[in-house]
Design an enzyme around this catalytic site. Structure first.
Site, mmCIF file in Angstrom:
data_model
loop_
_atom_site.group_PDB
_atom_site.id
_atom_site.type_symbol
_atom_site.label_atom_id
_atom_site.label_comp_id
_atom_site.label_asym_id
_atom_site.label_seq_id
_atom_site.Cartn_x
_atom_site.Cartn_y
_atom_site.Cartn_z
ATOM 1 N N GLY A 19 0.950 -1.669 0.240
ATOM 2 C CA GLY A 19 -0.291 -0.044 -0.319
ATOM 3 C C GLY A 19 1.038 1.054 0.110
ATOM 4 N N ALA A 20 2.235 1.235 -0.387
ATOM 5 C CA ALA A 20 2.836 2.086 -0.413
ATOM 6 C C ALA A 20 3.063 3.476 -1.664
ATOM 7 C CB ALA A 20 4.560 1.583 -0.915
ATOM 8 N N ASP A 69 -1.510 -7.012 -5.846
ATOM 9 C CA ASP A 69 -2.945 -6.699 -4.693
ATOM 10 C C ASP A 69 -2.320 -7.411 -3.068
ATOM 11 O OD1 ASP A 69 -5.311 -7.357 -3.437
ATOM 12 O OD2 ASP A 69 -6.003 -6.756 -5.546
ATOM 13 N N VAL A 70 -2.571 -7.103 -2.695
ATOM 14 C CA VAL A 70 -2.168 -8.496 -0.826
ATOM 15 C C VAL A 70 -3.702 -8.832 -0.714
ATOM 16 C CG1 VAL A 70 -0.875 -6.451 -0.074
ATOM 17 C CG2 VAL A 70 -3.067 -6.756 0.195
ATOM 18 N N ASN A 96 1.418 -2.694 4.974
ATOM 19 C CA ASN A 96 0.111 -0.786 5.409
ATOM 20 C C ASN A 96 -0.385 -0.887 4.766
ATOM 21 O OD1 ASN A 96 0.399 1.620 5.615
ATOM 22 N ND2 ASN A 96 0.262 1.164 3.791
ATOM 23 N N SER A 155 -15.898 1.992 19.372
ATOM 24 C CA SER A 155 -16.681 0.975 18.828
ATOM 25 C C SER A 155 -16.653 1.557 17.675
ATOM 26 C CB SER A 155 -17.876 1.237 19.587
ATOM 27 O OG SER A 155 -18.145 2.945 19.835
ATOM 28 N N TYR A 166 -14.844 -2.529 9.390
ATOM 29 C CA TYR A 166 -13.605 -1.785 9.590
ATOM 30 C C TYR A 166 -12.820 -1.376 11.165
ATOM 31 C CZ TYR A 166 -9.373 1.119 8.888
ATOM 32 O OH TYR A 166 -8.350 2.473 9.169
ATOM 33 N N ALA A 168 -13.044 -3.996 13.107
ATOM 34 C CA ALA A 168 -12.962 -5.022 13.596
ATOM 35 C C ALA A 168 -11.570 -6.289 12.535
ATOM 36 C CB ALA A 168 -14.205 -6.442 13.615
ATOM 37 N N LYS A 170 -8.922 -4.034 12.150
ATOM 38 C CA LYS A 170 -7.736 -3.463 12.544
ATOM 39 C C LYS A 170 -7.785 -3.910 14.143
ATOM 40 C CE LYS A 170 -6.332 -1.143 8.732
ATOM 41 N NZ LYS A 170 -5.295 -1.737 8.681
HETATM 42 N N1 LIG Z 1 -5.986 7.419 7.370
HETATM 43 C C1 LIG Z 1 -5.724 7.244 8.917
HETATM 44 O O1 LIG Z 1 -6.437 7.695 9.283
HETATM 45 C C2 LIG Z 1 -4.950 6.001 9.504
HETATM 46 C C3 LIG Z 1 -5.561 5.838 10.372
HETATM 47 C C4 LIG Z 1 -5.423 4.639 11.304
HETATM 48 C C5 LIG Z 1 -4.573 3.534 9.546
HETATM 49 N N2 LIG Z 1 -4.792 3.394 8.516
HETATM 50 C C6 LIG Z 1 -4.277 2.836 8.487
HETATM 51 O O2 LIG Z 1 -3.393 3.459 7.789
HETATM 52 C C7 LIG Z 1 -2.719 2.542 6.488
HETATM 53 C C8 LIG Z 1 -2.436 3.942 4.803
HETATM 54 O O3 LIG Z 1 -3.828 3.933 5.145
HETATM 55 P P1 LIG Z 1 -3.525 5.683 4.137
HETATM 56 O O4 LIG Z 1 -4.221 6.371 5.171
HETATM 57 O O5 LIG Z 1 -2.197 5.732 4.207
HETATM 58 O O6 LIG Z 1 -4.610 5.250 3.226
HETATM 59 P P2 LIG Z 1 -4.357 4.947 1.651
HETATM 60 O O7 LIG Z 1 -5.846 5.215 0.974
HETATM 61 O O8 LIG Z 1 -3.449 7.284 1.244
HETATM 62 O O9 LIG Z 1 -3.078 4.219 0.936
HETATM 63 C C9 LIG Z 1 -4.189 3.193 1.004
HETATM 64 C C10 LIG Z 1 -3.043 2.648 -0.407
HETATM 65 O O10 LIG Z 1 -3.266 1.117 0.389
HETATM 66 C C11 LIG Z 1 -3.414 0.317 -0.949
HETATM 67 N N3 LIG Z 1 -3.967 -0.383 -1.093
HETATM 68 C C12 LIG Z 1 -5.683 -1.250 -1.161
HETATM 69 N N4 LIG Z 1 -5.446 -2.098 -1.155
HETATM 70 C C13 LIG Z 1 -4.779 -2.450 -0.873
HETATM 71 C C14 LIG Z 1 -4.975 -3.935 -1.559
HETATM 72 N N5 LIG Z 1 -5.569 -4.961 -2.073
HETATM 73 N N6 LIG Z 1 -4.217 -4.106 -2.480
HETATM 74 C C15 LIG Z 1 -2.345 -3.515 -2.597
HETATM 75 N N7 LIG Z 1 -2.461 -2.036 -1.656
HETATM 76 C C16 LIG Z 1 -3.881 -2.197 -1.912
HETATM 77 C C17 LIG Z 1 -4.397 1.825 -1.924
HETATM 78 O O11 LIG Z 1 -3.863 1.523 -3.431
HETATM 79 C C18 LIG Z 1 -3.597 3.123 -1.195
HETATM 80 O O12 LIG Z 1 -2.317 3.165 -1.982
HETATM 81 C C19 LIG Z 1 -4.338 1.423 5.847
HETATM 82 O O13 LIG Z 1 -3.757 0.271 6.777
HETATM 83 C C20 LIG Z 1 -5.186 2.210 7.044
HETATM 84 O O14 LIG Z 1 -5.845 1.793 7.525
HETATM 85 C C21 LIG Z 1 -4.763 5.105 8.601
#
Ligand SMILES: NC(=O)c1ccc[n+]([C@@H]2O[C@H](COP(=O)([O-])OP(=O)(O)OC[C@H]3O[C@@H](n4cnc5c(N)ncnc54)[C@H](O)[C@@H]3O)[C@@H](O)[C@H]2O)c1
Length: 260
Positions: A19-20, A69-70, A96, A155, A166, A168, A170
């Site tokens: 997800g980089a 795609d993970v 990520n 919650s 989501y 659950a 996480k």
């Molecule tokens: N932004 C927040 O407030 C927040 C808070 C807590 C946790 N998170 C977690 O942080 C992580 C990153 O989130 P973000 O905010 O940077 O979101 P984002 O949407 O900016 O980035 C997520 C990335 O993951 C990629 N992705 C999605 N599904 C995928 C798959 N099946 N295979 C490969 N890549 C995939 C997307 O293409 C995207 O590039 C996530 O796990 C999210 O749940 C985010």
């Protein structure tokens, strides 16, 4: 190099970040590269992955972009293969990739439920299995999973009061982190999670101003997170300075929720 700077160095290490292409994952890829690692930028959005790999290379780092795609076992195995062919080994895996879900329990459709758990949980298992096989052979490795500070413990994950799947998923990532740490510890592999508080990324597109106004007052450090706030903690967890930390979730949330 003195002992402490050596412990904090990841020069010469090889990292995969899923997800980089965006948000927190992009910041992690850039941080690990900035700290000296070669980085595999994995994302289902290959154009975004290419762009981040380009940013790393322009700054003098080494990167490979991969369309992954993970949720697909074969694609994940190809990602690992590509890493070993390109960089010779895997020292670090950052799980990520994740997607948000915002429906209330009564409105969640089966497809949404499957997709949320496929990406947020199954993806972590598949990537960890594939990378850990290689790490086990080398008796060393670092895995960091990205959980969620608010969603895993509150919650609801958003202002509209939904997102049970989501939340659950996480919480499950953080539980999985402990199981992986138990299983992989004997092979010299540390497994931890970071749990970000609300972070300014494209995940919140169109909602960020409202989220910032809503959450601001509940954060002792007085601001919501930027992706680099999370990435820098990941960059610490993958160093040898963090060698005796495993099975932990580090909440990177400005103090928004504090419990032992
Ligand atoms: N932004 C927040 O407030 C927040 C808070 C807590 C946790 N998170 C977690 O942080 C992580 C990153 O989130 P973000 O905010 O940077 O979101 P984002 O949407 O900016 O980035 C997520 C990335 O993951 C990629 N992705 C999605 N599904 C995928 C798959 N099946 N295979 C490969 N890549 C995939 C997307 O293409 C995207 O590039 C996530 O796990 C999210 O749940 C985010």
């Amino acid at each position: 190099m003195n002992r402490v700077s050596e412990l904090f160095s990841i020069t010469g290490k090889v990292a995969i970040v899923t997800g980089a292409a965006s948000g927190i994952g992009r910041a992690i890829a850039l941080a690990l590269s900035g700290a000296g690692a070669s980085v595999v930028v994995a994302d289902k959005e290959v154009s975004g992955a290419n762009k981040v790999a380009g940013e790393i290379e322009s700054a003098g780092g080494r990167a490979i972009a991969t369309e992954t795609d993970v949720t697909g076992k074969k694609e994940v195995e190809q990602m690992v293969q590509k890493t070993i062919e390109g960089f010779g080994k895997i020292d670090i895996l950052v799980n990520n990739a994740g997607i948000i879900a915002r429906n209330s329990v009564m409105d969640i459709q089966e497809e949404e439920l499957d997709r949320t758990f496929d990406v947020n949980l199954k993806g972590v298992v598949l990537c960890s299995q594939a990378a850990a096989r290689h790490m086990i052979e080398r008796k060393s490795g670092k895995i960091v999973n990205v959980g969620s500070s608010l969603s895993s413990r509150a919650s609801v994950c958003n202002l509209s009061g939904g997102g049970a799947d989501y939340c659950a998923s996480k919480a499950a990532v953080q539980a999985l982190t402990r199981s992986l740490a138990m299983e992989l510890g004997p092979y010299g592999i540390n497994v931890n999670a970071v749990a970000p508080g609300p972070t300014n990324t494209p995940m919140h597109e169109g909602l960020w101003e409202m989220a910032a106004a809503y959450y601001q007052g509940s954060i002792p450090l007085g601001r919501l997170a930027e992706p680099e706030d999370i990435a820098d903690v990941v960059a610490f967890l993958v160093t040898d300075a963090a060698r005796y930390i495993t099975g932990q979730t580090i909440h990177v949330n400005g103090g928004q929720i504090m419990v032992d």
